[in-house]
Structures are given as structure tokens and as C-alpha cells.
Enzyme design. Sequence first.
Site, PDB file in Angstrom:
ATOM      1  N   GLU A 179      19.595 -41.217  -3.156  1.00 50.10           N
ATOM      2  CA  GLU A 179      20.283 -42.205  -3.182  1.00 50.10           C
ATOM      3  C   GLU A 179      19.785 -43.147  -1.661  1.00 50.10           C
ATOM      4  O   GLU A 179      19.892 -44.217  -1.807  1.00 50.10           O
ATOM      5  CB  GLU A 179      21.659 -41.809  -3.198  1.00 50.10           C
ATOM      6  CG  GLU A 179      22.100 -41.104  -3.925  1.00 50.10           C
ATOM      7  CD  GLU A 179      21.782 -39.416  -3.698  1.00 50.10           C
ATOM      8  OE1 GLU A 179      23.151 -38.799  -4.253  1.00 50.10           O
ATOM      9  OE2 GLU A 179      20.734 -39.389  -3.784  1.00 50.10           O
TER      10      GLU A 179
ATOM     11  N   ALA B 244       0.815 -17.908 -24.884  1.00 48.60           N
ATOM     12  CA  ALA B 244      -0.440 -18.493 -25.349  1.00 48.60           C
ATOM     13  C   ALA B 244      -1.278 -17.722 -27.142  1.00 48.60           C
ATOM     14  O   ALA B 244      -1.148 -16.378 -25.755  1.00 48.60           O
ATOM     15  CB  ALA B 244      -1.338 -18.948 -24.839  1.00 48.60           C
TER      16      ALA B 244
ATOM     17  N   ALA C 122      -4.976 -10.749 -27.396  1.00 44.67           N
ATOM     18  CA  ALA C 122      -6.569 -10.430 -27.641  1.00 44.67           C
ATOM     19  C   ALA C 122      -6.900 -10.046 -28.442  1.00 44.67           C
ATOM     20  O   ALA C 122      -6.057  -9.114 -28.979  1.00 44.67           O
ATOM     21  CB  ALA C 122      -6.907 -10.267 -25.839  1.00 44.67           C
TER      22      ALA C 122
ATOM     23  N   ASP D 276      -6.924  -9.906 -14.304  1.00 45.13           N
ATOM     24  CA  ASP D 276      -7.471 -11.479 -14.435  1.00 45.13           C
ATOM     25  C   ASP D 276      -7.725 -11.708 -13.065  1.00 45.13           C
ATOM     26  O   ASP D 276      -7.894 -12.766 -12.658  1.00 45.13           O
ATOM     27  CB  ASP D 276      -6.149 -11.600 -15.336  1.00 45.13           C
ATOM     28  CG  ASP D 276      -5.996 -11.706 -16.465  1.00 45.13           C
ATOM     29  OD1 ASP D 276      -6.548 -11.145 -16.977  1.00 45.13           O
ATOM     30  OD2 ASP D 276      -4.846 -12.090 -16.675  1.00 45.13           O
TER      31      ASP D 276
ATOM     32  N   GLY E 233       2.361 -10.757 -17.385  1.00 41.74           N
ATOM     33  CA  GLY E 233       1.750  -9.905 -19.013  1.00 41.74           C
ATOM     34  C   GLY E 233       3.304  -9.434 -19.465  1.00 41.74           C
ATOM     35  O   GLY E 233       4.011  -9.846 -19.226  1.00 41.74           O
ATOM     36  N   GLY E 234       2.556  -8.910 -20.990  1.00 44.28           N
ATOM     37  CA  GLY E 234       3.470  -8.136 -21.754  1.00 44.28           C
ATOM     38  C   GLY E 234       4.671  -7.322 -21.302  1.00 44.28           C
ATOM     39  O   GLY E 234       5.848  -7.270 -21.871  1.00 44.28           O
TER      40      GLY E 234
ATOM     41  N   ALA F  88       7.275  -9.516 -19.620  1.00 43.66           N
ATOM     42  CA  ALA F  88       8.294 -10.772 -20.325  1.00 43.66           C
ATOM     43  C   ALA F  88       8.875  -9.478 -21.051  1.00 43.66           C
ATOM     44  O   ALA F  88       9.701 -10.206 -21.530  1.00 43.66           O
ATOM     45  CB  ALA F  88       6.381 -10.818 -21.493  1.00 43.66           C
TER      46      ALA F  88
ATOM     47  N   ALA G  11      10.339  -6.928 -20.093  1.00 45.78           N
ATOM     48  CA  ALA G  11      11.599  -6.629 -19.428  1.00 45.78           C
ATOM     49  C   ALA G  11      12.659  -7.777 -19.272  1.00 45.78           C
ATOM     50  O   ALA G  11      13.268  -7.812 -18.994  1.00 45.78           O
ATOM     51  CB  ALA G  11      11.162  -6.548 -17.736  1.00 45.78           C
TER      52      ALA G  11
END
Length: 336
Positions: free
Chosen positions: A56, A158, A166, A204, A269-270, A273, A275
Site C-alpha cells: 500500500e 523428481a 536413483a 549430496d 530425502g526419502g 519425505a 516423515a
Amino acid sequence: MSAAAHDLRHMDHALRLARRGLGNVWPNPAVGCVIVAAGLVVGRGWTQPGGRPHAERMALDAAGAAARGATAYVTLEPCAHHGRAPPCSDALVAAGVARVVSALTDPDPRVAGRGHARLRAAGIEVVEGVRSAPAVELQRGFLSRVTLGRPMVTLKLATSFDGRIATAAGESRWITGEAARRHVHLLRLTHDAVMVGKGTARADLPALNVRGFGPVRQPVRVVIANAPIPALPPEGPDHGPLWVLPGPVDEALAELGRLGLTRVFCEGGGQLAAALLAAGLVDELVGYTAGMVLGGDSRAAVAPLGLGALAEVPRFRLAETRALGGDVFHRWVAVR
């Protein structure tokens, strides 16, 4: 064009402006404002990086004297509390606007209808709820932090066509193509933080930053870990602050909410994800699916959830899908 149609068109403009603030303005909401006089846009603004100035204030400064007697379109109720700057509701009154059209009431207890009330008390016409549904979508992260005490969580996966990340030997670069990877950086840019688990951090050494979009406000890097992690790049122009938080995930997200984050982009990671999904903490699923099949001996995107029946499976509704290069992008919203 009818007055209602004009309101919708100008609010759509304000919503587009508001999106520019996503990932840049936490702990504040990303707001857009358009000021219209005699059918012409005389000022416009959006919340600036770091949360100031507000939309504003930016629009009023652009409009100047033309704001007197004009209509202001705002994607969220103008604030009514004193912070580092005076309330936007007071600024609109002082500027002499005649009408304010808003999309949402701000649930923040410091506002929560007080902004609208101040405008009405000053004799300004207030119209509420214009384009409320897309405004809720835009403000999902801010609304989550204020009402649930935690940021919204977007979980990105992905994968190959069969949901693998992988090969059995761990090779993963690259399953998806360049267009999909660039889109990931765009989504990082629209979130306050990028989050991974300890396994991803150790395996990684991820950068967790935005690349390819010029100088930007880098997202906070969040690692959920109960033990020390390897050294990651220090904070600087190319990397945001690094926050290492212990689990469990619900407590970690509550802490991120207390620290002001509104939108978190989880990239694995897995275990992390799984959890998040098991705890019902995923608000959006973002998938990038490649045209390859890796088979059952490859690595799954999500660790076991221990579900015994389909009735226990977290459900999401499809919100968006399109091709990205040779891959498919799809976005899903949690059903609650």
C-alpha cells in the site's frame, strides 16, 4: 464493463503483483496493491524484499495526489498495527482514498478486521472478499504460519515414471532434464527456505540455493538432523543462512514458524519425505516425472510409510500439470 467486472480485473492485477513477493518478504505476507482513479491505474506496489515497504505504501507513493478519491485494490486487509512503519490502513485514510477493495481479512490477531474497521470509521467504502479463492492460494504460507503455527510445506519429487530417484547403485544425475531442473530453481525462488534431511546433506552436500536467475534473495537452507552434518557453503551472496534443526519434523516446523518462515520447499530425502507425509504436514506435492523406468531394484523416492489400508493414505488433488521439456510437471494440493 460493470463495476464488479472492473473490481475483478484490478484485483487480478494486484494478485499478479503480490506474487512478486513470494520467497522475498517473510515473515510478512506477499501483498499487491493497485490504485485506480477515473478508470486509470495511478499507482501500484507489492511488498518489497524483507517485508518493507508494504504494498500500500509503495502504491500510494507512486500515486501521489492522484490517490485522493481513488479506489485501492489490496490482496490482503491493510494492516492496523504499528511496526517499523505506521499502519497501512492509516496511510490509506491520510491519502484520501474513497474506496478500498480487499480479497482477504488478515487473520493476524494484530489486524483481524481492525484494518477494515478503521477504513470504514473514516468514511471509506470497503468491499471485502473479491477474488478470495486465488488470494487464499497465494497466501497459503502466511495463513499457515498465522493459523497453524508452521510454514506451508511443498514436497518436491523428481522421479522416473515408476517413482524412483536413483539406480540401485545410486546414480541419479540426471533423471529429469534441464527444463525441469531450471523450474526447480524457480520454485526455490518463490519459497522462503529449502529443506533436506540429514541423509541428503551427508550424501549430496547440496548447495540448496537459487542459480540462474541473477542476484536474488537466497532462501534459508534448512537441514533436519539430530547429529552433526558435513560443512556446507557459508552464508553469502550465493547461499542463504544455514539452520540445522533436530527432529521430530512437527517440532522443527513449529520452530521455523516461530522464526518467521511461511513457505518451505522440501527436496528430500526419502526418510524426511515419509516423515512429513505420515505426519500430515505436506501441503503441496510437486512432481517432475521422466520418461524412463528404473525398476524395483532402484531407489524409491519415499521411504516406507507403514500404511495398512488405502484409507490411511494421504490424499492430494491435482491442481496443475504441463510438459517441461521431455518431462511432466504436476502439482497437487493436500485434501484436508
